[in-house]
Write an enzyme that holds these catalytic residues in place. Structure first.
Site, PDB file in Angstrom:
ATOM      1  N   HIS A 160      -9.587   1.481   4.596  1.00  9.60           N
ATOM      2  CA  HIS A 160      -8.654   1.460   5.476  1.00  9.60           C
ATOM      3  C   HIS A 160      -8.673   2.232   6.739  1.00  9.60           C
ATOM      4  O   HIS A 160      -9.283   3.555   6.616  1.00  9.60           O
ATOM      5  CB  HIS A 160      -7.279   2.051   5.046  1.00  9.60           C
ATOM      6  CG  HIS A 160      -5.532   1.808   5.282  1.00  9.60           C
ATOM      7  ND1 HIS A 160      -4.648   2.676   6.407  1.00  9.60           N
ATOM      8  CD2 HIS A 160      -4.536   1.260   4.859  1.00  9.60           C
ATOM      9  CE1 HIS A 160      -3.404   1.957   6.404  1.00  9.60           C
ATOM     10  NE2 HIS A 160      -3.889   1.675   5.588  1.00  9.60           N
ATOM     11  N   GLY A 205       2.474   1.651  11.314  1.00  4.81           N
ATOM     12  CA  GLY A 205       3.414   2.446  11.013  1.00  4.81           C
ATOM     13  C   GLY A 205       4.685   3.406  11.803  1.00  4.81           C
ATOM     14  O   GLY A 205       5.028   4.011  12.335  1.00  4.81           O
ATOM     15  N   GLU A 265      -6.470   5.064   8.214  1.00  3.26           N
ATOM     16  CA  GLU A 265      -6.312   6.089   8.413  1.00  3.26           C
ATOM     17  C   GLU A 265      -7.588   6.929   7.209  1.00  3.26           C
ATOM     18  O   GLU A 265      -7.656   7.723   6.813  1.00  3.26           O
ATOM     19  CB  GLU A 265      -5.164   6.062   6.564  1.00  3.26           C
ATOM     20  CG  GLU A 265      -3.945   6.124   7.688  1.00  3.26           C
ATOM     21  CD  GLU A 265      -3.346   5.525   6.783  1.00  3.26           C
ATOM     22  OE1 GLU A 265      -2.612   5.192   6.073  1.00  3.26           O
ATOM     23  OE2 GLU A 265      -2.131   5.059   7.968  1.00  3.26           O
ATOM     24  N   ASN A 324       1.148  -1.012   0.043  1.00  2.00           N
ATOM     25  CA  ASN A 324      -0.271  -0.476  -0.145  1.00  2.00           C
ATOM     26  C   ASN A 324       0.930   1.309  -0.394  1.00  2.00           C
ATOM     27  O   ASN A 324       1.472   1.771   1.313  1.00  2.00           O
ATOM     28  CB  ASN A 324      -1.074  -0.027   1.074  1.00  2.00           C
ATOM     29  CG  ASN A 324      -1.811   1.504   1.244  1.00  2.00           C
ATOM     30  OD1 ASN A 324      -1.729   1.960   0.847  1.00  2.00           O
ATOM     31  ND2 ASN A 324      -2.106   1.423   2.332  1.00  2.00           N
ATOM     32  N   TRP A 325       1.221   1.587  -1.561  1.00  2.00           N
ATOM     33  CA  TRP A 325       1.568   2.610  -0.966  1.00  2.00           C
ATOM     34  C   TRP A 325       1.654   4.347  -0.826  1.00  2.00           C
ATOM     35  O   TRP A 325       2.538   5.408  -0.508  1.00  2.00           O
ATOM     36  CB  TRP A 325       2.501   3.352  -2.593  1.00  2.00           C
ATOM     37  CG  TRP A 325       3.040   2.398  -3.214  1.00  2.00           C
ATOM     38  CD1 TRP A 325       4.323   0.944  -2.733  1.00  2.00           C
ATOM     39  CD2 TRP A 325       3.888   2.299  -4.557  1.00  2.00           C
ATOM     40  NE1 TRP A 325       5.238   0.343  -3.748  1.00  2.00           N
ATOM     41  CE2 TRP A 325       5.118   1.259  -4.822  1.00  2.00           C
ATOM     42  CE3 TRP A 325       3.387   3.271  -5.578  1.00  2.00           C
ATOM     43  CZ2 TRP A 325       5.451   0.949  -5.599  1.00  2.00           C
ATOM     44  CZ3 TRP A 325       5.086   2.847  -6.910  1.00  2.00           C
ATOM     45  CH2 TRP A 325       5.454   1.524  -6.790  1.00  2.00           C
ATOM     46  N   LYS A 326       0.462   4.104  -0.535  1.00  2.00           N
ATOM     47  CA  LYS A 326      -0.469   5.563   0.480  1.00  2.00           C
ATOM     48  C   LYS A 326      -0.198   6.783  -0.635  1.00  2.00           C
ATOM     49  O   LYS A 326      -0.423   6.833  -1.722  1.00  2.00           O
ATOM     50  CB  LYS A 326       0.322   5.815   2.095  1.00  2.00           C
ATOM     51  CG  LYS A 326       0.153   4.283   2.877  1.00  2.00           C
ATOM     52  CD  LYS A 326       0.272   4.768   3.889  1.00  2.00           C
ATOM     53  CE  LYS A 326       0.327   3.624   4.963  1.00  2.00           C
ATOM     54  NZ  LYS A 326      -0.134   3.368   6.527  1.00  2.00           N
ATOM     55  N   GLY A 332       2.974  -1.616   4.428  1.00  2.57           N
ATOM     56  CA  GLY A 332       2.825  -0.230   4.079  1.00  2.57           C
ATOM     57  C   GLY A 332       4.335   1.021   3.917  1.00  2.57           C
ATOM     58  O   GLY A 332       4.902   0.464   2.919  1.00  2.57           O
ATOM     59  N   GLY A 333       4.540   1.142   4.370  1.00  8.95           N
ATOM     60  CA  GLY A 333       6.336   1.353   4.259  1.00  8.95           C
ATOM     61  C   GLY A 333       7.480   0.427   3.492  1.00  8.95           C
ATOM     62  O   GLY A 333       8.235   1.544   3.369  1.00  8.95           O
ATOM     63  N   SER A 365       3.217  -3.079  10.422  1.00  5.39           N
ATOM     64  CA  SER A 365       5.014  -2.438  11.322  1.00  5.39           C
ATOM     65  C   SER A 365       5.132  -3.905   9.868  1.00  5.39           C
ATOM     66  O   SER A 365       6.273  -4.541  10.853  1.00  5.39           O
ATOM     67  CB  SER A 365       5.389  -2.517  11.749  1.00  5.39           C
ATOM     68  OG  SER A 365       4.386  -1.327  11.981  1.00  5.39           O
ATOM     69  N   GLU A 381      -5.437  -4.605  10.715  1.00  2.00           N
ATOM     70  CA  GLU A 381      -4.256  -4.055  10.868  1.00  2.00           C
ATOM     71  C   GLU A 381      -4.612  -3.121  11.854  1.00  2.00           C
ATOM     72  O   GLU A 381      -5.540  -2.174  12.253  1.00  2.00           O
ATOM     73  CB  GLU A 381      -4.329  -3.293   9.348  1.00  2.00           C
ATOM     74  CG  GLU A 381      -3.930  -3.090   8.396  1.00  2.00           C
ATOM     75  CD  GLU A 381      -3.455  -2.273   7.135  1.00  2.00           C
ATOM     76  OE1 GLU A 381      -2.242  -2.947   6.556  1.00  2.00           O
ATOM     77  OE2 GLU A 381      -3.835  -1.298   6.932  1.00  2.00           O
TER      78      GLU A 381
HETATM   79  C1  PEP Z   1      -0.747   0.495   6.232  1.00  2.00           C
HETATM   80  O1  PEP Z   1      -0.532   1.482   6.022  1.00  2.00           O
HETATM   81  O2  PEP Z   1      -1.544  -0.739   5.712  1.00  2.00           O
HETATM   82  C2  PEP Z   1       0.851  -0.492   6.506  1.00  2.00           C
HETATM   83  C3  PEP Z   1       0.422  -1.675   7.135  1.00  2.00           C
HETATM   84  O3  PEP Z   1       1.780   0.757   6.837  1.00  2.00           O
HETATM   85  P1  PEP Z   1       3.215  -0.115   7.882  1.00  2.00           P
HETATM   86  O4  PEP Z   1       3.393  -1.547   6.730  1.00  2.00           O
HETATM   87  O5  PEP Z   1       3.648   1.109   7.499  1.00  2.00           O
HETATM   88  O6  PEP Z   1       3.057  -0.243   8.440  1.00  2.00           O
END
Ligand code: PEP
Length: 254
Positions: free
Chosen positions: A93, A170, A95, A10-12, A230-231, A209, A164
């Site tokens: 999501h 994050g 966010e 997920n590149w956000k 994500g990251g 994470s 999640e």
């Molecule tokens: C996400 O936002 O879907 C996610 C899992 O982010 P991260 O891996 O950065 O925690």
């Protein structure tokens, strides 16, 4: 038959065309690492270009509007992202739930609109830290599933659930492998309650994470069918570390 682990980036709100080089590198590696199913969800602006650059991996959107079209300035419909090359979309999501006040009802409408447009969906659920601390994590997630999952004939096969925990996104913090397994077992029960036998085949991803150095243990937890990342999906190097861990795990199973 064991299903391949599904590893989704997920590149956000990250990425301009310069990031297409990462997508190309991920795609090339996915050709070798066929034991894992790989996808990325770039921002809307990169869906079309990413689809053209990457032939093997799945490409998806991070959100869609529930309506087919109309006076919704700034929004994008499921048919539009599909036309741009998306085969799936993330919905719900945390966010979006937090920053755009998205309710379970809205998430469900979005999921149903995406499926009606011919896409599959990744429906995200997860508890806050306060909810976990007060022992409500499983009941909060069960309520999110009841309210957010699309329903209807043949819908289950279009659905993936991503668990999640909000406090793990994050932050570099993750639940214990035991807690991940317990939550995923509870999600599986709920999926079977909602979809019947078809609920036992719905994939449940863990997200929060996930990094190359913790992917193997998180992916090995009970009922974990992959990861939403994500990251660590923003560079081919770190995303590949996770894909390799998933492929190796699959090798051990077969
Ligand atoms: C996400 O936002 O879907 C996610 C899992 O982010 P991260 O891996 O950065 O925690």
């Amino acid at each position: 038959m064991t299903t391949r682990p599904y590893i989704v980036g997920n590149w956000k709100m990250h990425g301009t065309r310069a990031m297409l080089a990462e997508a190309r590198a991920i795609d090339r590696a996915a050709e070798r690492l066929i034991k894992a199913e790989v996808a990325i969800a770039p921002p809307f602006t990169l869906i079309h270009a990413t689809r053209k650059e990457a032939n093997l991996i799945g490409i998806g959107a991070q959100d869609v509007h529930p309506a087919d079209g109309g006076a919704h300035t700034g929004d994008v419909s499921a048919a539009m992202v599909k036309d741009a090359g998306a085969g799936f979309t993330i919905v719900g999501h945390s966010e979006r739930r937090a920053n755009h006040q998205e309710t379970n009802e809205l998430v469900k409408e979005k999921a149903e609109a995406a499926i009606a447009a011919g896409m599959s969906v990744i429906v995200c659920v997860g508890e806050t830290e306060a909810e976990r601390d007060s022992g409500e994590a499983e009941s909060v997630v069960a309520k999110q599933l009841e309210g957010s999952l699309p329903t209807g004939d043949g819908v289950a096969e279009k659905v993936t659930v991503a668990y999640e925990p909000v406090w793990a996104i994050g932050t570099g913090r993750t639940p214990t492998v035991e807690d991940v397994g317990a939550m995923h077992r509870s999600i599986r029960e709920k999926l079977v309650a909602i979809y019947g036998e078809e609920g036992s085949a719905v994939r449940i991803l863990y997200g929060g994470s996930v990094k190359p150095d913790n992917a193997a243990e998180l992916l090995a937890a009970d009922e974990v069918g992959g990861a939403l990342v994500g990251g660590a999906s923003l560079t081919a190097e770190s995303f590949l570390g996770i894909i390799i861990a998933a492929a190796e795990l699959q090798d051990e199973k077969s």
